[in-house]
Design an enzyme around this catalytic site. Structure first.
Site, PDB file in Angstrom:
ATOM      1  N   ARG A   1      50.560   7.201  73.516  1.00 41.81           N
ATOM      2  CA  ARG A   1      51.331   8.069  72.606  1.00 41.81           C
ATOM      3  C   ARG A   1      50.533   8.317  71.321  1.00 41.81           C
ATOM      4  O   ARG A   1      50.573   9.416  70.752  1.00 41.81           O
ATOM      5  CB  ARG A   1      52.697   7.440  72.273  1.00 41.81           C
ATOM      6  CG  ARG A   1      53.678   7.339  73.436  1.00 41.81           C
ATOM      7  CD  ARG A   1      54.211   8.652  73.955  1.00 41.81           C
ATOM      8  NE  ARG A   1      54.765   9.505  72.946  1.00 41.81           N
ATOM      9  CZ  ARG A   1      55.503  10.598  73.220  1.00 41.81           C
ATOM     10  NH1 ARG A   1      55.757  10.952  74.491  1.00 41.81           N
ATOM     11  NH2 ARG A   1      55.963  11.352  72.274  1.00 41.81           N
TER      12      ARG A   1
ATOM     13  N   HIS B   1      51.332  15.032  78.550  1.00 39.92           N
ATOM     14  CA  HIS B   1      52.593  14.278  78.537  1.00 39.92           C
ATOM     15  C   HIS B   1      52.252  12.796  78.567  1.00 39.92           C
ATOM     16  O   HIS B   1      51.260  12.398  79.179  1.00 39.92           O
ATOM     17  CB  HIS B   1      53.438  14.609  79.782  1.00 39.92           C
ATOM     18  CG  HIS B   1      54.561  13.639  80.002  1.00 39.92           C
ATOM     19  ND1 HIS B   1      55.778  13.783  79.393  1.00 39.92           N
ATOM     20  CD2 HIS B   1      54.622  12.474  80.712  1.00 39.92           C
ATOM     21  CE1 HIS B   1      56.559  12.753  79.738  1.00 39.92           C
ATOM     22  NE2 HIS B   1      55.877  11.948  80.536  1.00 39.92           N
TER      23      HIS B   1
ATOM     24  N   ARG C   1      46.329  16.255  71.019  1.00 42.27           N
ATOM     25  CA  ARG C   1      47.101  17.460  70.694  1.00 42.27           C
ATOM     26  C   ARG C   1      46.548  18.185  69.472  1.00 42.27           C
ATOM     27  O   ARG C   1      46.562  19.420  69.420  1.00 42.27           O
ATOM     28  CB  ARG C   1      48.570  17.090  70.523  1.00 42.27           C
ATOM     29  CG  ARG C   1      49.250  16.875  71.895  1.00 42.27           C
ATOM     30  CD  ARG C   1      50.574  16.203  71.774  1.00 42.27           C
ATOM     31  NE  ARG C   1      51.392  16.315  72.983  1.00 42.27           N
ATOM     32  CZ  ARG C   1      52.541  15.660  73.164  1.00 42.27           C
ATOM     33  NH1 ARG C   1      52.994  14.850  72.219  1.00 42.27           N
ATOM     34  NH2 ARG C   1      53.232  15.815  74.273  1.00 42.27           N
TER      35      ARG C   1
ATOM     36  N   GLU D   1      58.650   7.316  85.849  1.00 43.94           N
ATOM     37  CA  GLU D   1      57.771   8.485  85.938  1.00 43.94           C
ATOM     38  C   GLU D   1      56.595   8.241  86.879  1.00 43.94           C
ATOM     39  O   GLU D   1      56.164   9.151  87.589  1.00 43.94           O
ATOM     40  CB  GLU D   1      57.285   8.874  84.534  1.00 43.94           C
ATOM     41  CG  GLU D   1      58.426   9.411  83.669  1.00 43.94           C
ATOM     42  CD  GLU D   1      58.007   9.767  82.258  1.00 43.94           C
ATOM     43  OE1 GLU D   1      58.874  10.225  81.483  1.00 43.94           O
ATOM     44  OE2 GLU D   1      56.826   9.584  81.901  1.00 43.94           O
TER      45      GLU D   1
ATOM     46  N   LYS E   1      48.542  18.938  81.133  1.00 42.51           N
ATOM     47  CA  LYS E   1      49.422  20.085  81.393  1.00 42.51           C
ATOM     48  C   LYS E   1      48.636  21.368  81.725  1.00 42.51           C
ATOM     49  O   LYS E   1      47.423  21.439  81.489  1.00 42.51           O
ATOM     50  CB  LYS E   1      50.323  20.291  80.173  1.00 42.51           C
ATOM     51  CG  LYS E   1      51.297  19.132  79.929  1.00 42.51           C
ATOM     52  CD  LYS E   1      52.232  19.416  78.743  1.00 42.51           C
ATOM     53  CE  LYS E   1      53.228  18.291  78.536  1.00 42.51           C
ATOM     54  NZ  LYS E   1      54.151  18.558  77.403  1.00 42.51           N
TER      55      LYS E   1
ATOM     56  N   PHE F   1      64.793  24.799  74.849  1.00 44.08           N
ATOM     57  CA  PHE F   1      63.473  25.118  75.392  1.00 44.08           C
ATOM     58  C   PHE F   1      63.313  24.726  76.868  1.00 44.08           C
ATOM     59  O   PHE F   1      62.236  24.884  77.433  1.00 44.08           O
ATOM     60  CB  PHE F   1      62.369  24.454  74.543  1.00 44.08           C
ATOM     61  CG  PHE F   1      62.470  22.956  74.421  1.00 44.08           C
ATOM     62  CD1 PHE F   1      62.015  22.120  75.430  1.00 44.08           C
ATOM     63  CD2 PHE F   1      63.022  22.376  73.279  1.00 44.08           C
ATOM     64  CE1 PHE F   1      62.109  20.739  75.314  1.00 44.08           C
ATOM     65  CE2 PHE F   1      63.124  20.987  73.155  1.00 44.08           C
ATOM     66  CZ  PHE F   1      62.656  20.173  74.174  1.00 44.08           C
TER      67      PHE F   1
ATOM     68  N   THR G   1      54.178  15.713  69.055  1.00 45.80           N
ATOM     69  CA  THR G   1      54.566  16.795  69.974  1.00 45.80           C
ATOM     70  C   THR G   1      54.080  18.155  69.460  1.00 45.80           C
ATOM     71  O   THR G   1      53.545  18.964  70.221  1.00 45.80           O
ATOM     72  CB  THR G   1      56.104  16.823  70.130  1.00 45.80           C
ATOM     73  OG1 THR G   1      56.554  15.506  70.464  1.00 45.80           O
ATOM     74  CG2 THR G   1      56.534  17.808  71.203  1.00 45.80           C
TER      75      THR G   1
ATOM     76  N   TYR H   1      61.869  16.678  83.943  1.00 49.20           N
ATOM     77  CA  TYR H   1      62.318  16.877  82.551  1.00 49.20           C
ATOM     78  C   TYR H   1      63.845  16.913  82.430  1.00 49.20           C
ATOM     79  O   TYR H   1      64.365  17.492  81.471  1.00 49.20           O
ATOM     80  CB  TYR H   1      61.692  18.148  81.969  1.00 49.20           C
ATOM     81  CG  TYR H   1      60.278  17.948  81.465  1.00 49.20           C
ATOM     82  CD1 TYR H   1      59.992  17.043  80.434  1.00 49.20           C
ATOM     83  CD2 TYR H   1      59.212  18.667  81.998  1.00 49.20           C
ATOM     84  CE1 TYR H   1      58.709  16.866  79.962  1.00 49.20           C
ATOM     85  CE2 TYR H   1      57.916  18.494  81.525  1.00 49.20           C
ATOM     86  CZ  TYR H   1      57.665  17.591  80.507  1.00 49.20           C
ATOM     87  OH  TYR H   1      56.391  17.421  80.029  1.00 49.20           O
TER      88      TYR H   1
ATOM     89  N   ASN I   1      51.242  21.863  74.873  1.00 51.19           N
ATOM     90  CA  ASN I   1      50.616  20.821  74.039  1.00 51.19           C
ATOM     91  C   ASN I   1      49.766  19.837  74.847  1.00 51.19           C
ATOM     92  O   ASN I   1      49.584  18.699  74.457  1.00 51.19           O
ATOM     93  CB  ASN I   1      51.679  20.118  73.177  1.00 51.19           C
ATOM     94  CG  ASN I   1      52.752  19.441  74.023  1.00 51.19           C
ATOM     95  OD1 ASN I   1      52.662  19.424  75.241  1.00 51.19           O
ATOM     96  ND2 ASN I   1      53.748  18.885  73.369  1.00 51.19           N
TER      97      ASN I   1
HETATM   98  P1  ADP Z   1      56.801  14.574  73.941  1.00 55.36           P
HETATM   99  O1  ADP Z   1      56.064  15.305  75.043  1.00 55.36           O
HETATM  100  O2  ADP Z   1      55.948  14.434  72.701  1.00 55.36           O
HETATM  101  O3  ADP Z   1      57.409  13.271  74.399  1.00 55.36           O
HETATM  102  P2  ADP Z   1      59.482  15.706  74.070  1.00 55.36           P
HETATM  103  O4  ADP Z   1      59.790  14.653  75.092  1.00 55.36           O
HETATM  104  O5  ADP Z   1      60.405  15.817  72.895  1.00 55.36           O
HETATM  105  O6  ADP Z   1      58.010  15.532  73.486  1.00 55.36           O
HETATM  106  O7  ADP Z   1      59.454  17.133  74.753  1.00 55.36           O
HETATM  107  C1  ADP Z   1      58.925  17.303  76.050  1.00 55.36           C
HETATM  108  C2  ADP Z   1      58.064  18.540  76.044  1.00 55.36           C
HETATM  109  O8  ADP Z   1      58.896  19.694  75.814  1.00 55.36           O
HETATM  110  C3  ADP Z   1      57.020  18.618  74.934  1.00 55.36           C
HETATM  111  O9  ADP Z   1      55.841  17.888  75.201  1.00 55.36           O
HETATM  112  C4  ADP Z   1      56.763  20.112  74.864  1.00 55.36           C
HETATM  113  O10 ADP Z   1      55.931  20.561  75.942  1.00 55.36           O
HETATM  114  C5  ADP Z   1      58.181  20.658  75.057  1.00 55.36           C
HETATM  115  N1  ADP Z   1      58.877  20.857  73.779  1.00 55.36           N
HETATM  116  C6  ADP Z   1      59.370  19.895  72.948  1.00 55.36           C
HETATM  117  N2  ADP Z   1      59.942  20.419  71.858  1.00 55.36           N
HETATM  118  C7  ADP Z   1      59.817  21.760  71.987  1.00 55.36           C
HETATM  119  C8  ADP Z   1      60.220  22.880  71.187  1.00 55.36           C
HETATM  120  N3  ADP Z   1      60.859  22.714  70.016  1.00 55.36           N
HETATM  121  N4  ADP Z   1      59.901  24.124  71.625  1.00 55.36           N
HETATM  122  C9  ADP Z   1      59.270  24.310  72.814  1.00 55.36           C
HETATM  123  N5  ADP Z   1      58.860  23.307  73.621  1.00 55.36           N
HETATM  124  C10 ADP Z   1      59.133  22.049  73.219  1.00 55.36           C
HETATM  125 MG    MG Z   2      58.898  12.941  75.831  1.00 55.01          MG
END
Ligand code: ADP
Ligand code: MG
Length: 141
Positions: free
Chosen positions: A87, A117, A104, A128, A11, A59, A93, A51, A114
Site C-alpha cells: 500500500r 490495486h 501511482r 482476493e 491495471k 464510480f 488512490t 469490486y 491509477n
Molecule cells: P484503492 O485502490 O486505493 O484501495 P478504493 O478501494 O477506494 O481505492 O477504490 C478502488 C478503485 O476504484 C480505485 O483504485 C480507483 O481505480 C477507483 N476509484 C476510487 N475512487 C474513485 C473516484 N472518486 N472516482 C473514480 N474512480 C475511483
Molecule cells: Mg481498495
C-alpha cells in the site's frame, strides 16, 4: 511483523503503456517478492464481483468498464508486512495526493486509471488471492 501474502493487480492503463516491468521493479525494490503472476482479461462479471464492496459507489460502473478495457496482471506479493508495504509503494488512490517515488505518483493517469490495486487487510488479501489463484499456483518462497 509477520510474513504476509497480498494481492496486487497491474491495471489496464498500465498494461496498455507496457509498464509491467517498471512497476514490478518498484515492487521488488520495496522488498516484495512476486511469487505468483499471470496476465488475464477480466470480464464484466469478474470485475463486478471483485469490486463488490464498491457496488453502491457512483464510480462503480465506470470502474468495471475500466477494469475490463484491457488485460491486467494479477500477482501475489510476499514479504514481511507485505500488505502495508505494498500500500505504501502504491501511493494514495488519487495520484495528485500520492507521495514522490510511489507507483501511482509516477505512473497513474487519473484517480480511476491509477495503475495498481493492492489488498488493504489480511482478511481481504486472503479472499482476493483465492479469487484469482489456485493453491497450486502459489509457491511460498
Ligand atoms: P484503492 O485502490 O486505493 O484501495 P478504493 O478501494 O477506494 O481505492 O477504490 C478502488 C478503485 O476504484 C480505485 O483504485 C480507483 O481505480 C477507483 N476509484 C476510487 N475512487 C474513485 C473516484 N472518486 N472516482 C473514480 N474512480 C475511483
Ligand atoms: Mg481498495
Amino acid at each position: 511483523m509477520a510474513i504476509e501474502n497480498t494481492l496486487s493487480i497491474i491495471k489496464p492503463d498500465a498494461t496498455k503503456r507496457n509498464l509491467t516491468g517498471l512497476i514490478n521493479a518498484k515492487l521488488e525494490n520495496a522488498g516484495l517478492k512476486i511469487i505468483g503472476q499471470k496476465r488475464i482479461q477480466l470480464n464484466k462479471t469478474m470485475a463486478e464481483n471483485f469490486y463488490y464492496v464498491h457496488k453502491d459507489k457512483p464510480f462503480f460502473n465506470d470502474l468495471v468498464s475500466f477494469m475490463t478495457s484491457g488485460p491486467v496482471i494479477v500477482q501475489v506479493l510476499r514479504g514481511d508486512n507485505a500488505i502495508k508495504i505494498n500500500r505504501t509503494v502504491m501511493g494514495a488512490t488519487d495520484p495528485n495526493e500520492a507521495e514522490e517515488g510511489t507507483i501511482r505518483k509516477e505512473f497513474a493517469e487519473t484517480i480511476e486509471a491509477n495503475s495498481v490495486h493492492g489488498s488493504d487487510s489480511l482478511e481481504n488479501a486472503k479472499k482476493e488471492i483465492a479469487f484469482f489463484f489456485a493453491e497450486i499456483e502459489i509457491i511460498n518462497q
